[in-house]
Design an enzyme around this catalytic site. Structure first.
Site, short mmCIF file in Angstrom:
data_model
loop_
_atom_site.label_atom_id
_atom_site.label_comp_id
_atom_site.label_asym_id
_atom_site.label_seq_id
_atom_site.Cartn_x
_atom_site.Cartn_y
_atom_site.Cartn_z
N ASP A 117 0.86 -1.19 0.00
CA ASP A 117 0.00 0.00 0.00
C ASP A 117 0.89 1.23 0.00
O ASP A 117 2.01 1.20 0.50
CB ASP A 117 -0.90 0.01 1.24
CG ASP A 117 -1.96 -1.08 1.21
OD1 ASP A 117 -2.48 -1.38 0.13
OD2 ASP A 117 -2.26 -1.63 2.28
N ASP A 135 -7.03 -1.11 -4.58
CA ASP A 135 -8.09 -0.74 -3.63
C ASP A 135 -8.96 0.38 -4.20
O ASP A 135 -10.19 0.36 -4.05
CB ASP A 135 -7.50 -0.27 -2.30
CG ASP A 135 -6.68 -1.34 -1.60
OD1 ASP A 135 -6.97 -2.54 -1.79
OD2 ASP A 135 -5.76 -0.97 -0.85
#
Length: 159
Positions: A117, A135
């Site tokens: 991330d 995401d």
């Protein structure tokens, strides 16, 4: 004749998947874990982070569960695309975004047992959980699908 737009949607999905994997590769290659680069002061940073769970770090270390769920979800999304998305461009776009997002994080889980991330935002003084392109694709895909569902439902109730 049914119009599934397979080639344009495949190109779109591969583009999302490529952007996801390239950004993750760049973060892993050029940033130390935990390093943060401010982009917009007190709003947006690029932060090198890893997540071995789901959203907000839930279910840490349960990779076998993610493998099963992701394969099932991707099969269901492809089936839903074939069954319901005929001639519906918005639904095709949203399903393509969902498939690409699911595949992007699935690749990380299979190869590294964690997801990379990097998008770190502060929204109204709330430090939102760090996320990635996959995401974002999943989130936008769900929003588009809900929009399509509610606008289509509204049109049907008017008739």
């Amino acid at each position: 004749m049914k119009n599934y737009r397979i080639i344009p949607m495949s190109i779109f999905g591969i583009g999302i998947l490529a952007l996801d994997q390239i950004t993750k590769f760049l973060v892993v290659k050029f940033m130390d874990y935990g390093e943060s680069i401010p982009i917009i002061q007190n709003f947006l940073s690029i932060t090198s982070h890893r997540n071995s769970g789901a959203a907000w770090g839930m279910l840490q270390g349960k990779m076998w569960l993610f493998y099963i769920i992701t394969v099932f979800v991707i099969i269901m999304l492809v089936y839903f695309y074939k069954k319901e998305a005929t001639d519906d461009l918005l639904l095709q776009i949203s399903l393509t975004m969902l498939i690409a997002g699911a595949l992007g994080n699935f690749i990380d889980r299979v190869l590294f047992q964690e997801v990379v991330d990097m998008i770190d935002t502060m929204i109204f003084s709330y430090d939102f959980p760090i996320f990635n392109v996959a995401d974002s694709s999943l989130t936008i895909g769900v929003i588009l699908m809900l929009f399509q569902f509610f606008t289509e439902r509204g049109e049907q109730s008017e008739n």
